[in-house]
Design an enzyme around this catalytic site. Structure first.
Site, PDB file in Angstrom:
ATOM      1  N   GLU A  88       0.836  -1.212   0.000  1.00 49.67           N
ATOM      2  CA  GLU A  88       0.000   0.000   0.000  1.00 49.67           C
ATOM      3  C   GLU A  88       0.866   1.254   0.000  1.00 49.67           C
ATOM      4  O   GLU A  88       0.601   2.224  -0.724  1.00 49.67           O
ATOM      5  CB  GLU A  88      -0.921  -0.019   1.216  1.00 49.67           C
ATOM      6  N   HIS A  89       1.938   1.252   0.819  1.00 51.09           N
ATOM      7  CA  HIS A  89       2.852   2.394   0.846  1.00 51.09           C
ATOM      8  C   HIS A  89       3.563   2.568  -0.498  1.00 51.09           C
ATOM      9  O   HIS A  89       3.664   3.680  -1.027  1.00 51.09           O
ATOM     10  CB  HIS A  89       3.899   2.195   1.945  1.00 51.09           C
TER      11      HIS A  89
END
Length: 421
Positions: free
Chosen positions: A52-53
């Site tokens: 996600e990052h």
């Protein structure tokens, strides 16, 4: 279904769901992936969150700065989150910028490059995030609670992962996980606001067409076991989470449990708040929560209290749990129903919240649940239903997580004995 809500499933398996909201000037659009912490192996715990990052750290066409500037240049807002059963990427913009939003979200899901320099930089950021969580007792206590409730299985592992695993996850690990789990049939593109459904469908075809079509691996069933976690720390407060096996989204007791949580610890008028904070002054914060999952669930109560007050807090809380199994009044069920209904209806005024609800309903139920159906199910919950749900939950094996000066906190045998009395 509301005429403003439309659903289209593309040949690839990608589902597009929209809700037209004529009275707003904005639009939210997001990609909701039915994959999270429970989809990870023990060796890759934390990879969903790491991915996600990294999705924001550059694509074949955009640098990390380009992504941020493209959204903020038009006054928009972009964000993401990782949960145990879902990872979400979403953006909110003025209505004329819908195409830009779809382009960016599609780009980061299909053409992220995971450049080594960016990966190492973000690895350091996530390690800082883990350290911050560990230094925040009223945050990390919930990870300990989850691990005690679901020991040795994906449902019990922390969303952020651990230091050791994050340090060794490679670019290959992250990209491989994305290829395996970010398949078209595992993604819902949801949009709400000032929009036309057919326009969103065309944008989805254009910007999400490179998602793989294979289905991801099956997930392991969640098996609630219950247990105890204690960690002594030199803190001013004891942070406690007491919990029990809850219910899934599809369980017939889903709505009774929802109202039970509200009347027990869902606001300033709730039983726990009134008895434990207002009458006795034992805590600053106390609340209950119901956390449903696809095939299981948790019901929990959080409290932060001083060491001297802990000895009184636990038995008083247990007495409230015992009392609610036999003594529930129509007026408090009515109040809990009104609170829940109001919270639900108010959330529908937010385009972002509406996107999330649409996507989650598609992934859980395979359809969008009409508001009228939900309200009817809430209205049908009786006093007897709430009492029965309480008896079902609170006679299950408990889970206790305690962090701080824990010497005065009773153990699980005492809790089990008290609830069975």
């Amino acid at each position: 279904m509301n005429d403003a809500i439309r659903v289209t499933t593309l040949p690839s398996g990608l589902t597009v769901v929209t809700e037209t909201m004529d009275r707003v000037e904005t639009v939210s659009i997001g990609a909701y992936v039915a994959s999270g912490t429970r989809n990870e192996t023990a060796e890759q715990n934390g990879v969903s969150h790491f991915l996600e990052h990294m999705a924001f750290k550059g694509t074949e066409r955009r640098t990390a700065a380009d992504i941020a500037e493209a959204v903020e240049n038009v006054g928009g807002h972009i964000n993401a989150y990782t949960a145990r059963e879902q990872t979400a990427y979403y953006v909110k913009l003025l209505k004329d910028d819908l195409a830009l939003g779809a382009d960016i979200i599609g780009d980061i899901l299909t053409h992220s490059t995971f450049e080594p320099e960016e990966l190492e930089r973000e690895r350091g950021v996530i390690l800082q995030e883990i350290g911050q969580a560990n230094d925040t007792p009223d945050d990390i206590i919930f990870d300990h609670f989850q691990q005690a409730a679901f020991p040795g299985q994906p449902m019990g592992r922390p969303v952020l992962g651990t230091d050791d695993i994050i340090r060794r996850l490679s670019r290959h690990d992250i990209s491989g996980y994305m290829r395996a789990h970010y398949a078209a049939g595992n993604v819902v593109v949801a949009a709400a606001g000032a929009l036309q459904h057919d326009t969103v469908v065309e944008l989805a075809k254009q910007h999400f067409g490179d998602l793989p079509s294979k289905m991801p691996p099956a997930i392991a069933a969640g098996r609630y076991e219950g247990g105890e976690f204690r960690e002594g720390r030199d803190l001013d407060q004891v942070h406690l989470v007491l919990g029990f096996p809850g219910v899934s989204y599809a369980d017939p007791d889903y709505y009774p449990v929802l109202l039970l949580s509200t009347l027990l610890g869902g606001g300033m008028s709730s039983r726990l708040f009134q008895e434990i904070r207002e009458k006795r002054g034992l805590v600053y914060s106390i609340y209950s929560f119901a956390a449903p999952y696809m095939d299981s669930g948790l019901f929990g109560i959080y409290a932060g209290t001083g060491e001297d007050e802990a000895a009184e807090l636990v038995p008083v809380t247990l007495e409230e749990l015992h009392r609610v199994q036999r003594d529930v009044h129509e007026d408090e069920v009515r109040r809990a129903r009104t609170q829940t209904r109001a919270s639900l209806v108010m959330s529908l005024e937010s385009t972002g919240s509406r996107c999330e609800q649409l996507a989650r309903q598609i992934q859980v139920f395979g359809r969008v649940v009409p508001l009228a159906e939900t309200l009817a199910k809430l209205e049908a919950v009786s006093v007897d239903d709430v009492r029965r749900a309480a008896a079902r939950l609170f006679r299950g094996r408990p889970t206790l997580a305690a962090l701080g000066p824990t010497e005065r906190v009773p153990g699980l045998p005492h809790i089990s004995d008290r609830l069975a009395a």
